[in-house]
Scaffold this motif. Structure first.
Motif, PDB file in Angstrom:
ATOM      1  N   GLY A 174       0.812  -1.214   0.000  1.00 22.28           N
ATOM      2  CA  GLY A 174       0.000   0.000   0.000  1.00 22.28           C
ATOM      3  C   GLY A 174       0.839   1.255   0.000  1.00 22.28           C
ATOM      4  N   PRO A 175       0.179   2.415  -0.171  1.00 21.76           N
ATOM      5  CA  PRO A 175       0.897   3.696  -0.190  1.00 21.76           C
ATOM      6  C   PRO A 175       1.564   3.979   1.145  1.00 21.76           C
ATOM      7  N   LYS A 176       2.604   4.791   1.093  1.00 22.40           N
ATOM      8  CA  LYS A 176       3.421   5.016   2.281  1.00 22.40           C
ATOM      9  C   LYS A 176       2.625   5.624   3.431  1.00 22.40           C
ATOM     10  N   GLU A 177       1.672   6.489   3.117  1.00 21.59           N
ATOM     11  CA  GLU A 177       0.903   7.138   4.182  1.00 21.59           C
ATOM     12  C   GLU A 177      -0.155   6.216   4.774  1.00 21.59           C
ATOM     13  N   LYS A 178      -0.370   5.064   4.124  1.00 22.63           N
ATOM     14  CA  LYS A 178      -1.373   4.128   4.625  1.00 22.63           C
ATOM     15  C   LYS A 178      -0.864   2.706   4.397  1.00 22.63           C
ATOM     16  N   ARG A 179       0.290   2.420   4.962  1.00 20.12           N
ATOM     17  CA  ARG A 179       0.967   1.154   4.725  1.00 20.12           C
ATOM     18  C   ARG A 179       0.315   0.026   5.526  1.00 20.12           C
ATOM     19  N   ARG A 180       0.077  -1.101   4.881  1.00 16.37           N
ATOM     20  CA  ARG A 180      -0.453  -2.291   5.537  1.00 16.37           C
ATOM     21  C   ARG A 180       0.708  -3.204   5.896  1.00 16.37           C
ATOM     22  N   LYS A 181       0.853  -3.536   7.187  1.00 16.24           N
ATOM     23  CA  LYS A 181       1.983  -4.330   7.665  1.00 16.24           C
ATOM     24  C   LYS A 181       1.463  -5.646   8.240  1.00 16.24           C
ATOM     25  N   ARG A 182       1.838  -6.740   7.556  1.00 16.04           N
ATOM     26  CA  ARG A 182       1.355  -8.051   7.955  1.00 16.04           C
ATOM     27  C   ARG A 182       2.531  -8.990   8.246  1.00 16.04           C
ATOM     28  N   LEU A 183       2.314  -9.903   9.168  1.00 12.45           N
ATOM     29  CA  LEU A 183       3.315 -10.905   9.479  1.00 12.45           C
ATOM     30  C   LEU A 183       3.415 -11.897   8.330  1.00 12.45           C
ATOM     31  N   ALA A 184       4.653 -12.252   7.942  1.00  9.25           N
ATOM     32  CA  ALA A 184       4.860 -13.194   6.847  1.00  9.25           C
ATOM     33  C   ALA A 184       6.088 -14.047   7.124  1.00  9.25           C
ATOM     34  N   ILE A 185       6.214 -15.127   6.376  1.00  6.93           N
ATOM     35  CA  ILE A 185       7.345 -16.035   6.533  1.00  6.93           C
ATOM     36  C   ILE A 185       7.816 -16.457   5.148  1.00  6.93           C
ATOM     37  N   MET A 186       9.119 -16.713   5.019  1.00  5.84           N
ATOM     38  CA  MET A 186       9.686 -17.108   3.726  1.00  5.84           C
ATOM     39  C   MET A 186      10.911 -17.970   3.955  1.00  5.84           C
ATOM     40  N   ASP A 187      11.354 -18.656   2.898  1.00  8.29           N
ATOM     41  CA  ASP A 187      12.655 -19.316   2.938  1.00  8.29           C
ATOM     42  C   ASP A 187      13.736 -18.241   2.983  1.00  8.29           C
ATOM     43  N   MET A 188      14.933 -18.618   3.398  1.00  8.20           N
ATOM     44  CA  MET A 188      15.978 -17.605   3.559  1.00  8.20           C
ATOM     45  C   MET A 188      16.361 -16.918   2.255  1.00  8.20           C
ATOM     46  N   SER A 198      -4.582 -12.067   8.519  1.00  9.53           N
ATOM     47  CA  SER A 198      -5.439 -11.303   7.623  1.00  9.53           C
ATOM     48  C   SER A 198      -4.988  -9.867   7.440  1.00  9.53           C
ATOM     49  N   GLY A 199      -4.082  -9.399   8.311  1.00 10.02           N
ATOM     50  CA  GLY A 199      -3.613  -8.025   8.205  1.00 10.02           C
ATOM     51  C   GLY A 199      -4.515  -7.023   8.882  1.00 10.02           C
ATOM     52  N   GLU A 200      -5.423  -7.502   9.719  1.00 12.79           N
ATOM     53  CA  GLU A 200      -6.325  -6.583  10.415  1.00 12.79           C
ATOM     54  C   GLU A 200      -5.588  -5.758  11.463  1.00 12.79           C
ATOM     55  N   GLU A 201      -4.500  -6.323  12.017  1.00  9.15           N
ATOM     56  CA  GLU A 201      -3.698  -5.610  13.000  1.00  9.15           C
ATOM     57  C   GLU A 201      -2.344  -5.245  12.389  1.00  9.15           C
ATOM     58  N   LEU A 202      -1.839  -4.092  12.783  1.00  8.55           N
ATOM     59  CA  LEU A 202      -0.502  -3.679  12.378  1.00  8.55           C
ATOM     60  C   LEU A 202       0.508  -4.441  13.233  1.00  8.55           C
ATOM     61  N   ALA A 251       7.050 -14.371  18.262  1.00  3.52           N
ATOM     62  CA  ALA A 251       6.558 -13.292  19.119  1.00  3.52           C
ATOM     63  C   ALA A 251       6.667 -11.994  18.334  1.00  3.52           C
ATOM     64  N   TYR A 252       5.690 -11.119  18.483  1.00  7.27           N
ATOM     65  CA  TYR A 252       5.723  -9.846  17.769  1.00  7.27           C
ATOM     66  C   TYR A 252       4.892  -8.812  18.517  1.00  7.27           C
ATOM     67  N   MET A 253       5.033  -7.576  18.120  1.00  8.17           N
ATOM     68  CA  MET A 253       4.254  -6.491  18.703  1.00  8.17           C
ATOM     69  C   MET A 253       3.098  -6.183  17.763  1.00  8.17           C
ATOM     70  N   SER A 254       1.877  -6.170  18.302  1.00  6.77           N
ATOM     71  CA  SER A 254       0.703  -5.917  17.485  1.00  6.77           C
ATOM     72  C   SER A 254      -0.024  -4.671  17.965  1.00  6.77           C
ATOM     73  N   PHE A 255      -0.520  -3.916  16.996  1.00 13.09           N
ATOM     74  CA  PHE A 255      -1.301  -2.717  17.278  1.00 13.09           C
ATOM     75  C   PHE A 255      -2.754  -3.019  16.918  1.00 13.09           C
ATOM     76  N   GLY A 256      -3.566  -3.243  17.943  1.00  9.81           N
ATOM     77  CA  GLY A 256      -4.987  -3.482  17.725  1.00  9.81           C
ATOM     78  C   GLY A 256      -5.790  -2.593  18.638  1.00  9.81           C
ATOM     79  N   ALA A 257      -6.859  -3.133  19.190  1.00 13.75           N
ATOM     80  CA  ALA A 257      -7.648  -2.389  20.175  1.00 13.75           C
ATOM     81  C   ALA A 257      -6.857  -2.280  21.470  1.00 13.75           C
ATOM     82  N   GLY A 258      -6.841  -1.130  22.080  1.00 16.29           N
ATOM     83  CA  GLY A 258      -6.122  -0.923  23.331  1.00 16.29           C
ATOM     84  C   GLY A 258      -4.646  -0.694  23.108  1.00 16.29           C
ATOM     85  N   ASP A 259      -3.863  -0.921  24.179  1.00 15.48           N
ATOM     86  CA  ASP A 259      -2.417  -0.695  24.112  1.00 15.48           C
ATOM     87  C   ASP A 259      -1.750  -1.700  23.188  1.00 15.48           C
TER      88      ASP A 259
END
Length: 439
Positions: free
Chosen positions: A180-194, A204-208, A222-230
């Motif tokens: 997505g555009p820089k001012e509205k970037r969608r950040k989702r957890l992903a995995i890949m081979d090295m 689903s990308g609902e949380e940053l 483990a990761y930091m998620s931005f959803g409802a609340g802190d």
């Protein structure tokens, strides 16, 4: 989300259903075990990766192997256009005199045979042109769909035989996929081979999400998620897809890292103007506070033996790296170069700590010894950040954002800064965390 999108170490190995058989080779000799030392001063070993005979997948497997070697820095695959012969029988010794003329120190031959029920057998033999002898060889039987993994495993076996070091190709990286555009970037957890293949989005990308970290067991992230609340630290089980918050803290929790045994995490908890470090036992959920001051302590990382923790703190007036006991107590500053130091991560070998150094408008990725000596900057430029070590401790991944309307990309280099490679991803990518070897 469909749980089938998750691939854990256990399920990956079950799907591989792998059998490995050694093929006869000359016995190792004490003086010739290591052909190139993966150190600061070295000359790459040249290797010819010949097309694997048999099934059509043979050339694909040998292609992946050659690409792996090209990223290894210490092994240099030769251009197939310069091969002096076509290998008709991969079990027979190649014409070593011809290959030496082509500057090949090693020749890799192999074949892929299709078995019943969609299974294949992949074989390789590694030949030393100086002696004319086969010095390594193995056979792998697995499902046809696992060709890329087998290629990585062959590359690891050859890398180890030539350098004496553990491999790193059969491993995965968890990261943040950015679209997505820089001012509205969608950040989702992903995995890949090295090597950037087999990218799977884990959610689903609902949380940053930011700063994911692989568990040493490869079963959890483990990761930091931005959803409802802190914003909070969240655990994801890679096998089941189950997610859960780590504790119910009144403030923001972030920057999680696993202990070497994967049974604890250490993280930051923001309380008012201060940020302190806490550990949590993932079995009992018991919490221990490690630091208690008015500074900002964050980005903790365990030493491989679990006895110490390195972290960044502004307790001295600017961001610097400190080391303390894993149980807390006095901390010793180890970064004394010009600029600010952040995002420390301990090498799995225990010999180095990687970091980000901010000096003016320049962001450098560097390494230093755990006592702060031997500092060297590997790459430097605009906004390099977030180093993570390969499972063998010889390589570092990081991300770079060149600014403008674009976005970050993931790169890798060796711990001596000899070369740098882009890790291809479908879109922008940041915050890589390199997991352990799968095999």
């Amino acid at each position: 989300m469909n749980v089938s999108c998750f691939v854990s170490r256990r399920s990956a190995l079950a799907a591989l259903a792998l059998s490995v058989v050694a093929l006869a080779a000359a016995p190792a000799n004490a003086d010739g075990d290591i052909y190139v030392h993966a150190g600061a001063n070295f000359k790459p070993v040249t290797i010819a990766v010949t097309p694997f005979a048999g099934e059509d997948s043979g050339e694909k497997i040998s292609g992946v192997i050659a690409a792996d070697f090209a990223r290894s820095i210490f092994l240099l695959p030769l251009n197939p256009a310069n091969f002096p012969e076509t290998i008709a029988n991969p079990d027979a010794s190649p014409n070593t005199d011809a290959w030496k003329t082509a500057d090949a120190q090693f020749v890799l031959t192999g074949r892929v045979l299709r078995q019943d029920a969609g299974r294949v057998t992949a074989q390789f033999r590694l030949w030393d042109t100086a002696s004319g002898e086969q010095i390594a060889g193995q056979q792998y039987t697995t499902d046809a769909a696992n060709g890329r993994r087998v290629a990585h495993m062959i590359a690891d076996a050859v890398f180890t035989r030539v350098t004496g070091e553990k491999g790193f190709f059969d491993s995965r990286v968890v990261f943040v996929d950015e679209t997505g555009p820089k001012e509205k970037r969608r950040k989702r957890l992903a995995i890949m081979d090295m090597d950037g293949a087999n990218v799977k989005v884990l959610g689903s990308g609902e949380e940053l999400v930011v700063t994911p970290q692989f568990s040493p067991s490869a079963q959890q992230v483990a990761y930091m998620s931005f959803g409802a609340g802190d914003p909070k630290v969240t655990l994801l089980n890679l096998e089941t897809g189950q997610r859960e918050s780590v504790g119910n803290f009144p403030g923001m929790t972030f920057a999680p890292r696993f202990s070497p045994d994967g049974q604890q995490i250490v993280m930051s908890l923001s309380e008012g103007a201060s940020t302190n470090l806490y550990t949590m036992d993932l079995r009992s959920r018991a919490t221990t506070r490690l630091t208690e001051n008015s500074a900002i302590d964050t980005s903790p990382t365990y030493s491989p033996d679990g006895a110490q923790i390195a972290f960044e703190s502004d307790r001295g007036g600017s961001q610097q790296i400190y080391v303390m006991s894993a149980s807390g107590g006095p901390a010793k500053r180890i970064s004394f170069g010009e600029g600010h130091y952040s995002t420390p991560v301990w090498s799995p070998r225990g010999d180095l700590i990687a970091f980000t150094r901010i000096k003016g408008e320049s962001f450098g990725i560097g390494v230093m010894k755990p006592d702060g000596s031997g500092e060297r900057i590997l790459v430097e430029g605009f906004h390099n950040e977030g180093p993570t070590f390969a499972p063998n401790g010889l390589y570092v991944m990081f991300f770079r954002d060149s600014g403008g309307s674009g976005g970050p990309k993931i790169y890798m280099t060796d711990i001596y800064g000899h070369a740098e490679f882009l890790v291809p991803t479908p879109s922008y990518a940041s915050d890589p965390s390199w997991g352990p070897l799968l095999n």
